[in-house]
Enzyme design. Sequence first.
Site, PDB file in Angstrom:
ATOM      1  N   HIS A 178       0.944  -1.154  -0.003  1.00 29.44           N
ATOM      2  CA  HIS A 178      -0.093  -0.094   0.020  1.00 29.44           C
ATOM      3  C   HIS A 178       0.853   1.397  -0.161  1.00 29.44           C
ATOM      4  O   HIS A 178       0.461   2.160  -0.859  1.00 29.44           O
ATOM      5  CB  HIS A 178      -0.870  -0.179   1.177  1.00 29.44           C
TER       6      HIS A 178
ATOM      7  N   HIS B 185     -10.108   2.830  -1.414  1.00 31.55           N
ATOM      8  CA  HIS B 185     -10.419   2.615  -0.084  1.00 31.55           C
ATOM      9  C   HIS B 185     -11.171   1.233   0.115  1.00 31.55           C
ATOM     10  O   HIS B 185     -12.338   1.176   0.643  1.00 31.55           O
ATOM     11  CB  HIS B 185     -10.867   3.690   0.631  1.00 31.55           C
TER      12      HIS B 185
END
Length: 743
Positions: free
Chosen positions: A50, A96
Amino acid sequence: MTISNTRPITPDLIASHGLKPDEYERILNLIGREPTFTELGIFSAMWNEHCSYKSSKKWLRTLPTKGPRVIQGPGENAGVVDIDDGDCVVFKMESHNHPSYIEPYQGAATGVGGILRDVFTMGARPVAAMNALRFGSPDHPKTRHLVSGVVAGVGGYGNSFGVPTVGGEVEFDARYNGNILVNAFAAGLAKTDAIFYSKAEGVGLPVVYLGAKTGRDGVGGATMASAEFDESIEEKRPTVQVGDPFTEKCLLEACLELMQTGAVIAIQDMGAAGLTCSAVEMGAKGDLGIELDLDKVPVREERMTAYEMMLSESQERMLMVLRPEKEEEAKAIFVKWGLDFAIVGKTTDDLRFRILHQGEEVANLPIKELGDEAPEYDRPWTPARAPSPLATNDVPQADVSDALLKLVGSANNSSRRWVYEQYDTLIQGNSLQLPGGDAGVIRVEGHETKALAFSSDVTPRYVEADPFEGGKQAVAECWRNLTATGALPLAATDNLNFGNPERPEIMSQLVHAIKGIGEACQALDFPIVSGNVSLYNETNGQAILPTPTIGGVGLVRDWSKMARIRFAAANETILLAGAPESWGTHIGQSVYMRDIHGRTDGPAPHVDLGHERKVGDFVRGLIEDGLVTAVHDCSSGGLALAVAEMAIASGIGATIDAPAEHDPIPVFYGEDQGRYVVTVAEGSAETVAARAKAAGVALPVIGRTGGNAVQLGDARPVSVDELRSAHEAWFPNYMGGDLAPDN
């Protein structure tokens, strides 16, 4: 529970932090000792997928990121593009996904909050938002709950913060049953001479914490977002952050006010991996060390450990390097807005990341190796395999009108009004085109004629069939949607959502999609200026459809000439710009094949980028010169759906001819690329035809507007009212729970 910093580092603990044995060996070689528990957490956060992009970085470097209008490309909080007159647009799209599946309302809300923060950290006031949402099959037991929560979260945050949602996508497919996608886009306006960056400069300068207090929410969130889901998913709920849009609104105003004082040297929002990532990025970019004293960090929970404070992803927080002489002035601004302002550290010249807590040094690590020198992988990938073409005679038949009604009222092609009416699309008072058209358009405040257009696009079923063509098509469709309003496409942001890159067939999807995106961006002068990669979107080994979402921004020079999809009047000529001889040919991977016949075979449509550019530039020229009265790009559902949507938007019918000797199914439902349906008033038809001939663009007359029904060739007419009822009914009926989900 308070966790000791001297907790023993076991193989299980290392694995639970998402670090592979070889990565842990690399840590030992790097620091020459066993890491403390806090240091292990810091490495875990900075070296996960990430934050580090370790599996994709090699391929992301191949994307075109420069252009005459690009002020800032990838590597900052958001991309920055010049829109003339000393103005620039600042934008980015980010995922998200994992948090939104676990806790849909907060996951989606904080996705919106995070992307807005990325934009105003650069000194821009947010002016537009979009959301590209992908959910599982409508008949999956969790889908309705997830749609409801995500849409409420997006609306709840965006509406309260005060930014209009101008566009987006909502799509359903069983492949998202265990991993939904929430891709949030935001754009803001700034002056070209007032952009703020995250690179720290100067030694011994104060590092300042701004915004909301730190809690335990989101601890380990970035690590969770870099792993596949399994049966333990409910245990991950505490790693979802909680957002407060009203605090964020105050943070926006305080930051923009502070930026006008000249106090800010560098500024970075706290997103993934919170304080760790923001501090490391600022220091590493500026070739400086950072020392933090966690006793100075404003907290809202008792007995927080260094580990928790460093990895918390509490929202609405910023980190800044400040000019010392401006400290009191800066503090007064944040106190006025009711926000925390605390000097929590300083810049150093030793390239170390030092963390102090309760008088002890709990971490001391090399900052460059944490940040821009994190591990990078060249993962193995399998060669591309495009599906075989459909046999010439393999065109399954259906009644053209029945198919049209079924498709306009299907889960994936029906109106999204139920979704976007929960979003404030008009706040700020600059919205010119609302969701439901080809692109959202907003006026540039302070300028009489200038506007910006926004679109977000990808066709995952194409990408799965052929990642290279699918990647090209996502870019081309975004470029086409912007063009269809009359905008000049300026630049794009990419949000690459894929499964587990450790599987060569998934890595192959990522590699070939990026190659396709790069080729299209190059050919269309549409550079990628920001983006995000979300991998490990799998549950129990089942990957999502590969979904490289492209968000694009275009410049409308004179919004009074902007085109819309709705027919303007009856008795106008309908033309198909960029059409092949038979108007439509390609039904492989089409929604007609999928939704009418349940087939997902065949190749994705080929995107001829030279053709795409030529036709798009031609159509944009017609719009700018006021020669067309309506424009709609031809994409999902082909010519039939494009015409139906134009009729539904206007309440005016259309009669479409059919080319003789051709099967009407590919003519009306083929998804050939690079086509636009345009209408012209009687007086302009000859001029437009002459311009098409001069440009070498096919522009057959395909019909006329008028009446109260849509007639496709010899098929029975379908009234516009019937089409609108089918189009508008699916979503509210589904969310109300009184619809067969696969209808």
